[in-house]
Scaffold this motif. Structure first.
Motif, PDB file in Angstrom:
ATOM      1  N   ASP A 141       0.804  -1.232   0.000  1.00 17.69           N
ATOM      2  CA  ASP A 141       0.000   0.000   0.000  1.00 17.69           C
ATOM      3  C   ASP A 141       0.833   1.277   0.000  1.00 17.69           C
ATOM      4  O   ASP A 141       0.288   2.370   0.077  1.00 17.69           O
ATOM      5  CB  ASP A 141      -0.989   0.010   1.174  1.00 17.69           C
ATOM      6  CG  ASP A 141      -0.289   0.016   2.514  1.00 17.69           C
ATOM      7  OD1 ASP A 141       0.801  -0.591   2.609  1.00 17.69           O
ATOM      8  OD2 ASP A 141      -0.818   0.633   3.452  1.00 17.69           O
ATOM      9  N   GLU A 147      -3.887  -1.601  -1.900  1.00 15.26           N
ATOM     10  CA  GLU A 147      -4.158  -1.766  -0.482  1.00 15.26           C
ATOM     11  C   GLU A 147      -3.099  -2.702   0.073  1.00 15.26           C
ATOM     12  O   GLU A 147      -2.279  -3.272  -0.676  1.00 15.26           O
ATOM     13  CB  GLU A 147      -5.532  -2.397  -0.318  1.00 15.26           C
ATOM     14  CG  GLU A 147      -6.626  -1.479  -0.841  1.00 15.26           C
ATOM     15  CD  GLU A 147      -7.884  -1.650  -0.049  1.00 15.26           C
ATOM     16  OE1 GLU A 147      -7.945  -1.107   1.060  1.00 15.26           O
ATOM     17  OE2 GLU A 147      -8.781  -2.349  -0.547  1.00 15.26           O
ATOM     18  N   ARG A 148      -3.122  -2.896   1.385  1.00 15.44           N
ATOM     19  CA  ARG A 148      -2.086  -3.769   1.950  1.00 15.44           C
ATOM     20  C   ARG A 148      -2.524  -5.235   1.829  1.00 15.44           C
ATOM     21  O   ARG A 148      -2.821  -5.904   2.809  1.00 15.44           O
ATOM     22  CB  ARG A 148      -1.804  -3.381   3.402  1.00 15.44           C
ATOM     23  CG  ARG A 148      -0.542  -4.051   3.921  1.00 15.44           C
ATOM     24  CD  ARG A 148      -0.087  -3.504   5.231  1.00 15.44           C
ATOM     25  NE  ARG A 148       0.370  -2.134   5.120  1.00 15.44           N
ATOM     26  CZ  ARG A 148       1.008  -1.483   6.082  1.00 15.44           C
ATOM     27  NH1 ARG A 148       1.252  -2.088   7.224  1.00 15.44           N
ATOM     28  NH2 ARG A 148       1.372  -0.241   5.919  1.00 15.44           N
ATOM     29  N   THR A 149      -2.511  -5.681   0.583  1.00 14.01           N
ATOM     30  CA  THR A 149      -2.914  -7.074   0.349  1.00 14.01           C
ATOM     31  C   THR A 149      -1.754  -7.919  -0.154  1.00 14.01           C
ATOM     32  O   THR A 149      -1.930  -9.082  -0.499  1.00 14.01           O
ATOM     33  CB  THR A 149      -4.035  -7.129  -0.699  1.00 14.01           C
ATOM     34  OG1 THR A 149      -3.612  -6.351  -1.810  1.00 14.01           O
ATOM     35  CG2 THR A 149      -5.352  -6.623  -0.149  1.00 14.01           C
ATOM     36  N   ASN A 462       0.111 -13.011  -1.365  1.00 10.26           N
ATOM     37  CA  ASN A 462      -1.131 -12.278  -1.647  1.00 10.26           C
ATOM     38  C   ASN A 462      -2.177 -12.625  -0.599  1.00 10.26           C
ATOM     39  O   ASN A 462      -2.428 -13.804  -0.326  1.00 10.26           O
ATOM     40  CB  ASN A 462      -1.624 -12.648  -3.049  1.00 10.26           C
ATOM     41  CG  ASN A 462      -0.719 -12.040  -4.100  1.00 10.26           C
ATOM     42  OD1 ASN A 462      -0.860 -10.877  -4.466  1.00 10.26           O
ATOM     43  ND2 ASN A 462       0.261 -12.813  -4.563  1.00 10.26           N
ATOM     44  N   LEU A 463      -2.765 -11.586  -0.029  1.00 10.71           N
ATOM     45  CA  LEU A 463      -3.729 -11.798   1.049  1.00 10.71           C
ATOM     46  C   LEU A 463      -5.143 -11.559   0.531  1.00 10.71           C
ATOM     47  O   LEU A 463      -5.348 -10.682  -0.336  1.00 10.71           O
ATOM     48  CB  LEU A 463      -3.434 -10.836   2.194  1.00 10.71           C
ATOM     49  CG  LEU A 463      -1.998 -10.886   2.742  1.00 10.71           C
ATOM     50  CD1 LEU A 463      -1.754  -9.728   3.683  1.00 10.71           C
ATOM     51  CD2 LEU A 463      -1.746 -12.209   3.431  1.00 10.71           C
ATOM     52  N   PRO A 464      -6.122 -12.291   1.048  1.00  2.11           N
ATOM     53  CA  PRO A 464      -7.496 -12.098   0.560  1.00  2.11           C
ATOM     54  C   PRO A 464      -8.080 -10.754   0.985  1.00  2.11           C
ATOM     55  O   PRO A 464      -8.908 -10.177   0.291  1.00  2.11           O
ATOM     56  CB  PRO A 464      -8.257 -13.253   1.213  1.00  2.11           C
ATOM     57  CG  PRO A 464      -7.408 -13.724   2.348  1.00  2.11           C
ATOM     58  CD  PRO A 464      -6.007 -13.369   2.039  1.00  2.11           C
ATOM     59  N   THR A 465      -7.632 -10.233   2.126  1.00  2.00           N
ATOM     60  CA  THR A 465      -8.143  -8.933   2.596  1.00  2.00           C
ATOM     61  C   THR A 465      -6.958  -8.090   3.052  1.00  2.00           C
ATOM     62  O   THR A 465      -5.925  -8.642   3.446  1.00  2.00           O
ATOM     63  CB  THR A 465      -9.089  -9.114   3.800  1.00  2.00           C
ATOM     64  OG1 THR A 465      -8.433  -9.941   4.759  1.00  2.00           O
ATOM     65  CG2 THR A 465     -10.415  -9.722   3.394  1.00  2.00           C
ATOM     66  N   PRO A 466      -7.083  -6.761   3.021  1.00  2.00           N
ATOM     67  CA  PRO A 466      -5.987  -5.913   3.495  1.00  2.00           C
ATOM     68  C   PRO A 466      -5.622  -6.267   4.923  1.00  2.00           C
ATOM     69  O   PRO A 466      -6.496  -6.569   5.742  1.00  2.00           O
ATOM     70  CB  PRO A 466      -6.550  -4.497   3.415  1.00  2.00           C
ATOM     71  CG  PRO A 466      -7.647  -4.584   2.427  1.00  2.00           C
ATOM     72  CD  PRO A 466      -8.233  -5.950   2.548  1.00  2.00           C
ATOM     73  N   SER A 467      -4.342  -6.261   5.232  1.00  2.00           N
ATOM     74  CA  SER A 467      -3.924  -6.642   6.576  1.00  2.00           C
ATOM     75  C   SER A 467      -3.027  -5.563   7.162  1.00  2.00           C
ATOM     76  O   SER A 467      -2.027  -5.189   6.563  1.00  2.00           O
ATOM     77  CB  SER A 467      -3.166  -7.963   6.502  1.00  2.00           C
ATOM     78  OG  SER A 467      -2.649  -8.266   7.765  1.00  2.00           O
ATOM     79  N   TYR A 468      -3.430  -5.046   8.291  1.00  2.00           N
ATOM     80  CA  TYR A 468      -2.645  -4.023   8.985  1.00  2.00           C
ATOM     81  C   TYR A 468      -2.320  -4.534  10.376  1.00  2.00           C
ATOM     82  O   TYR A 468      -3.208  -4.964  11.104  1.00  2.00           O
ATOM     83  CB  TYR A 468      -3.423  -2.709   9.077  1.00  2.00           C
ATOM     84  CG  TYR A 468      -3.605  -2.063   7.724  1.00  2.00           C
ATOM     85  CD1 TYR A 468      -2.668  -1.141   7.263  1.00  2.00           C
ATOM     86  CD2 TYR A 468      -4.681  -2.393   6.908  1.00  2.00           C
ATOM     87  CE1 TYR A 468      -2.810  -0.559   6.007  1.00  2.00           C
ATOM     88  CE2 TYR A 468      -4.822  -1.831   5.655  1.00  2.00           C
ATOM     89  CZ  TYR A 468      -3.888  -0.909   5.209  1.00  2.00           C
ATOM     90  OH  TYR A 468      -4.015  -0.356   3.975  1.00  2.00           O
TER      91      TYR A 468
END
Ligand SMILES: NC(=O)c1ccc[n+]([C@@H]2O[C@H](COP(=O)([O-])OP(=O)(O)OC[C@H]3O[C@@H](n4cnc5c(N)ncnc54)[C@H](O)[C@@H]3O)[C@@H](O)[C@H]2O)c1
Length: 498
Positions: A141, A147-149, A462-468
């Motif tokens: 991101d 996004e952070r995905t 690769n992540l399915p949802t943004p991760s913070y």
């Protein structure tokens, strides 16, 4: 003594063997290459003239050995390098003896070269453990629109088989400056030593053999450049070439395939002297820089550009110091020893004669005996003289007490390395050292060489949802567990999986 004791194994009669597959071997060519002692101008040693078929075999085993070496833990690679460094330093005497006999390096400098090489190997092992043990972690991101995905993990991975070709003037130091970074980074290495210097290099390689590196990982092939030179540099099994030498490197870079090149070539190192310089310091550095190892160094001061107002005083100071230089055989540790070959001496004589014909002032009489050329300072050299230009674009140095002027001149010099108030130098070996234009591609120095012999590998998750990552991530995990529990309670009669 060279070729005896621990080193007896590398000699067959009066011919040194080549090293392949963890063994010392005789070439099937039954031919040898003679190494002429620059002082006596007689054959000192003989080495195997390897065939192209033997080069092919070496490349195959280098490829195989590299695969398992790359999976050897970094600390183990470092441990073996430290061991090789210790053996090298322990056996400095026979190796230094070869340097004296093959390339007429003054006895003390020969020992220094071996010790410096051992230190370089150890330093490289340590540096490798540090820099190869680290990679990068990037998140997506930071680049617009993302996004952070995505998590990107980068690491440094080996290139494969490294071909190392060092020059005659530092056949041990400039070989290990390629061998150690190649090995610590997980590569295998094929060494093609210079003819003059080959026997020193073979002794050095034996120290790596004694340290116990896996077979095939290091090889050393000797032979005629015409037979195996191009064959090696154009070999499809080579994944990187690290070369130090003269214009040969320019030709090699044109012939080599699409592989990374580290080219450390020649130079006409200028020493620039301003009016405010400490002239005693300058004179001492011209002597050290210009005449160490009889000027046969890529960093030798080869031309002095001095402000007219202080030129005559400087010339007198340099003349006085030249008069004190000792001239003679390397065994006597003389300052000036025979140059490496008759053709080299003839080349130098050609430059001197050209300068004489074109009116340069000779501060001493030109004197030569065989390959031994007495130190000579030429004044009033003009740009139309060959001696003003041969080996152009080297590193340089500037002498002044005014740091602002020094920086201005340093910025204006089109060179890869500038020394302020000292003669040009490559060392210490962990400093970056590089040439511009025809003086080279890439940069040497321990860290740069390790980096150059690796490439970056990126692994992207690769992540399915943004991760913070949150400060209260433990609480998040707790919520997640609760959510999961609720789902389970609803779906399977109240048995939680978390
Ligand atoms: N930039 C640096 O760091 C650095 C350091 C030391 C020396 N040098 C330079 O090295 C030169 C002196 O060394 P040299 O006379 O040994 O240089 P060179 O170019 O003649 O030889 C260098 C190496 O290349 C090999 N070689 C020759 N032909 C070949 C071919 N066709 N294919 C593959 N390899 C081949 C030689 O056997 C030797 O091992 C000088 O110009 C000096 O300035 C540069």
């Amino acid at each position: 003594m060279a070729g005896t004791g621990l080193f007896a194994e590398i000699l067959d009669g009066d011919v040194y063997k080549y090293y392949a597959d963890g063994e010392w071997k005789k070439s099937s060519s039954a031919k040898t290459v003679a190494i002429i002692n620059p002082t006596t101008r007689k054959t000192q040693y003989k080495v195997q003239a390897c065939t192209q078929e033997e080069v092919n075999k070496v490349m195959e085993s280098a490829k195989t050995a590299q695969k398992s070496w790359a999976k050897t833990p970094l600390w183990k690679r470092a441990e073996l390098l430290h061991k090789a460094a210790a053996i090298l330093k322990e056996h400095k005497a026979p190796i230094a003896e070869c340097l004296v006999k093959e390339i007429a390096k003054p006895a003390k400098d020969a020992v220094t070269e071996v010790v410096r090489s051992g230190d370089l190997v150890s330093y490289t092992a340590e540096e490798g453990v540090r820099i190869l043990g680290e990679g990068k972690f990037l998140v997506s991101d930071s680049f617009p629109g993302n996004e952070r995905t995505k998590y990107c993990l980068t690491s440094k991975v080996p290139l494969g088989v490294i071909l190392a070709i060092p020059p005659f003037n530092y056949p041990v130091n400039l070989a290990v400056s390629k061998i150690a970074p190649a090995l610590i980074a997980g590569n295998s290495l094929v060494l093609k030593p210079p003819t003059q210097g080959a026997v020193s290099a073979l002794h050095m390689v034996h120290c790596f053999h004694l340290a116990g590196f896996p077979k095939g990982l290091i090889s050393c092939v000797t032979g005629k450049g015409s037979e195996i030179g191009d064959f090696l540099t154009m070999h499809p099994g080579v994944n990187c070439i690290s070369f130090t030498g003269g214009d040969t490197g320019i030709a090699i870079s044109k012939k080599a395939g699409m592989v990374p090149l580290q080219m450390e070539l020649g130079g006409k190192d200028a020493c620039i002297v301003l009016e405010d310089a400490d002239l005693d310091l300058v004179a001492a550095n011209i002597i050290k820089g210009g005449f160490s190892y009889s000027g046969q160094r890529c960093t030798a001061v080869k031309v002095v550009l001095v402000m007219e107002s202080v030129a005559d005083v400087l010339v007198d100071k340099v003349k006085a110091k030249i008069a004190k230089l000792t001239v003679g055989p390397p065994e006597d540790d003389c300052d000036i020893t025979p140059v490496v070959s008759e053709s080299s001496a003839n080349f130098i004589e050609g430059l001197v004669k050209d300068a004489k014909e074109k009116g340069a002032t000779f501060c001493q009489e030109y004197k030569r005996d065989g390959n031994l050329i007495w130190p000579l300072l030429l004044d009033n050299v003009r740009p139309d003289m060959r001696i003003a230009w041969e080996e152009p674009f080297g590193p340089g140095c500037v002498f002044t007490k005014d740091v602002n002027k020094a920086i201005l001149i340093s910025d204006a010099m089109e060179t890869g390395t500038v020394q302020i108030n000292s003669a040009p130098a490559r060392g210490p070996d962990h400093f970056p050292f590089q040439g511009l234009k025809d003086s080279g591609i890439g940069s040497q120095g321990v860290t740069n060489s390790i980096n150059m012999m690796t490439k970056i590998k990126s692994t992207v998750i690769n992540l399915p949802t943004p991760s913070y990552t949150m400060e209260n991530s433990a609480t998040s995990l707790y919520w997640l567990a609760d959510e999961e529990k609720d789902k389970n309670d609803a779906g399977n009669g109240g048995h939680s999986k978390l």
